[in-house]
Design an enzyme around this catalytic site. Structure first.
Site, PDB file in Angstrom:
ATOM      1  N   CYS A  10      31.623  62.830  34.403  1.00 56.15           N
ATOM      2  CA  CYS A  10      32.297  64.126  34.349  1.00 56.15           C
ATOM      3  C   CYS A  10      33.674  64.060  35.002  1.00 56.15           C
ATOM      4  O   CYS A  10      34.611  64.742  34.584  1.00 56.15           O
ATOM      5  CB  CYS A  10      31.429  65.207  34.990  1.00 56.15           C
ATOM      6  SG  CYS A  10      30.992  64.884  36.707  1.00 56.15           S
TER       7      CYS A  10
ATOM      8  N   CYS B 114      12.658  37.739  46.064  1.00 53.82           N
ATOM      9  CA  CYS B 114      13.630  37.463  45.004  1.00 53.82           C
ATOM     10  C   CYS B 114      12.914  37.356  43.666  1.00 53.82           C
ATOM     11  O   CYS B 114      11.947  36.598  43.533  1.00 53.82           O
ATOM     12  CB  CYS B 114      14.385  36.173  45.303  1.00 53.82           C
ATOM     13  SG  CYS B 114      15.554  35.694  44.001  1.00 53.82           S
TER      14      CYS B 114
ATOM     15  N   ASN C 210      50.772  29.603  38.417  1.00 55.45           N
ATOM     16  CA  ASN C 210      51.215  29.670  39.814  1.00 55.45           C
ATOM     17  C   ASN C 210      50.199  29.116  40.788  1.00 55.45           C
ATOM     18  O   ASN C 210      50.474  28.985  41.973  1.00 55.45           O
ATOM     19  CB  ASN C 210      51.552  31.123  40.187  1.00 55.45           C
ATOM     20  CG  ASN C 210      50.314  32.003  40.271  1.00 55.45           C
ATOM     21  OD1 ASN C 210      49.318  31.738  39.605  1.00 55.45           O
ATOM     22  ND2 ASN C 210      50.389  33.060  41.068  1.00 55.45           N
TER      23      ASN C 210
END
Length: 568
Positions: A170, A418, A55
């Site tokens: 949990c 960085c 598509n």
């Protein structure tokens, strides 16, 4: 003007460019390149064509489904310009043959990728090779393009990317409250039964001092084995598995009364006593994939999938979950909806579960076309020697106050902190040295977090103690041992090298005895905020961008914020 156009044309025709990824953006980009006059193009992609691609990836047709994307993209794009030479590599860009020397042959590299690991890898190889990289991404109506030049502009990893959404273990195991909790549980269940099991993601109820369990509460009656072990002991009997997951485990959770003081308790399911009609809203009408299955249907699909997947698992070994594989997806849909029903959570259609489980953001063909066009415009600037004119461009969902749909701004300079592109790359990582193993250091920290492919890790202790070697089998004996056994403690520095990425990194370890938040095993912290054994992690703050007016600055910031998490 004619002279300039001729010069630019010669530059384009004489260049050798690389396209990494031939999916949504990549198809549009490859088409644009051949129509612009590029004649020497290489492209790499590991993926094959699925019917869901048709598509928006317009180089592909129904007859091409199942074939490699890059090969079909090459064949179709060459029809637009038979003079173009396109070299197709149906392979993963992470493979070792695509190294620094391989990338040095290109005038320019253009990313059209859909995952962070590959983006990181190409970013590092282009930095090492000194080749300009044009990075891009789209997510629905959002898009962005930026030009990465070593030492001039920030690299792909200069600013931290938002972490993927995670949920406390949990909550997943014991107290789900949303459909996504049940879907994540079902994906963990698939891996436990048929994939590569991860002890951190076992789906059995929490059995140790869980929320709501009193310190003296006895849980010794619970069989403490993994879900896969349980299934193997019961020969993957689908009825027994259903009984364990949706009755016995839930009954055990109900025994922890404090867990349900402020929550609605779940209801154990009986296989022979399930409603045949769907109780969820919107269960009728629409396409088949948009119909919500009844609970009886889910139970039957669950059992059928267990049988089918067990056969495949026995024949082929560990399976990988794939949203486009029918039996794998159906298993997750059925298991998630059964769990949702037990916890009084709205069930979801196959279409919805596929979108949520696959982290799918609907792709917009127009967005991809716009982004691909911007990539080519930036590429022309680079090849014409006008890199100083390059912009970082954002496509926001709505026009900015100046009615502009494209927001362009000057690329940021490199981030001096960085750990990828700075002259002296360093990072600080906090964890408990007495519990983190060398295997976790390799898989979760070096490979997953720092994005390395073949890391070598040496302790900077004057002795050259080697923790990890990229040579096969050389340090396998180290993997199950805790790093503290090798002398790693608070303040230890590790020298890390990845020869495939031509990357080096020095990591400083901060030891902590205190459990980290959200059940994390480790976290990267800002070195400036570390004080001995404490020091809360602080994210690297984004640097402010310059803009001509305050209102324009706000519009630019909003575009950046909206596009910050684009990864598709």
């Amino acid at each position: 003007m004619a002279f300039l156009q001729e010069t630019q044309s010669n530059t384009v025709q004489g260049s050798h460019v690389m396209v990494v990824g031939t999916g949504g953006i990549g198809c549009e980009l490859l088409k644009n390149l051949v129509l612009t006059g590029f004649q020497n193009i290489s492209a790499i992609d590991l993926d094959t064509i699925d019917v869901s691609n048709l598509n928006r990836q317009f180089l592909f047709q129904k007859k091409h489904v199942g074939r490699p994307k890059v090969e079909v993209a090459k064949e179709t794009a060459q029809l637009f310009n038979p003079n173009a030479t396109i070299t197709a590599y149906h392979d993963s860009v992470l493979n070792s043959e695509y190294n620094v020397n391989f990338f040095k042959q290109f005038s320019l590299v253009m990313n059209a990728l859909d995952n962070k690991a590959a983006r990181n890898h190409v970013n590092r190889l282009c930095l090492a090779a000194g080749v300009t990289l044009i990075e891009s991404g789209s997510a629905g109506y959002l898009g962005q393009v930026t030009v990465i030049r070593k030492g001039v502009s920030e690299c792909y990893e200069c600013q931290p990317k938002p972490a993927a959404k995670t949920y406390p273990g949990c909550t997943i195991r014991n107290t789900p409250s949303e459909p996504i909790h049940c879907i994540v549980w079902a994906k963990h269940l698939f891996n436990q039964l048929f994939g590569e099991p991860d002890t951190d993601n076992d789906v059995s109820p929490e059995t140790e001092k869980e929320e709501g369990m009193e310190s003296g509460e006895d849980d010794s009656h619970v069989q403490r084995i993994s879900t896969r072990q349980w299934a193997e002991n019961n020969d993957y009997n689908s009825k027994k598995l259903f009984h364990k997951l949706f009755k016995s485990d839930i009954e055990y959770l109900l025994s922890m009364e404090k867990l349900w003081q402020t929550r609605k308790p779940p209801t154990p399911l009986e296989l022979g006593n399930l409603p045949g009609k769907n109780t969820s809203e919107g269960s009728t009408g629409g396409l088949a994939d948009q119909r919500v299955w009844s609970i009886s249907e889910c139970a039957q699909v669950f059992q059928d999938c267990v049988v089918e997947l067990k056969k495949e698992f026995t024949a082929n070994g560990e399976l990988v979950w794939d949203k486009d594989d029918k039996s794998r997806l159906d298993f997750v849909v059925a298991a998630a909806n059964l769990r949702s029903y037990a916890y009084s959570i709205q069930q979801k259609s196959r279409f919805d579960v596929k979108s949520m489980a696959g982290n799918i953001i609907p792709a917009i063909a127009t967005t991809n076309a716009v982004i691909a066009g911007i990539i080519v415009m930036e590429a022309l600037k680079v090849l014409a020697g006008e890199s100083h004119k390059c912009k970082t461009t954002y496509l926001p969902k709505y026009p900015n106050p100046y009615k502009k749909l494209l927001v362009a701004c000057t690329p940021n300079p490199p981030n001096p902190k960085c750990y990828v592109c700075s002259p002296k790359p360093e990072a600080t990582v906090k964890f408990n040295c007495n519990s983190v193993t060398v295997a976790s250091l390799q898989d979760k920290i070096m490979k997953k977090h720092f994005g390395m492919v073949a890391p070598d890790v040496e302790i900077d202790d004057g002795k050259g103690t080697i923790l990890l070697s990229s040579e096969e089998g050389e340090t396998d004996d180290n993997l199950p041992k805790c790093v503290s056994e090798f002398g790693v403690s608070n303040g230890t520095r590790l020298k890390v090298d990845d020869f495939l990425q031509n990357m080096t990194l020095v990591i400083t370890i901060v030891h902590t005895d205190t459990p980290l938040e959200d059940e994390k095993e480790f976290e990267q912290v800002n070195e400036d905020d570390v004080e001995g054994d404490t020091g809360a992690p602080m994210p690297i703050s984004s640097r402010k961008r310059k803009a001509s007016t305050d209102s324009e600055q706000q519009a630019t910031k909003k575009a950046r914020k909206d596009s910050n998490s684009i990864e598709i």
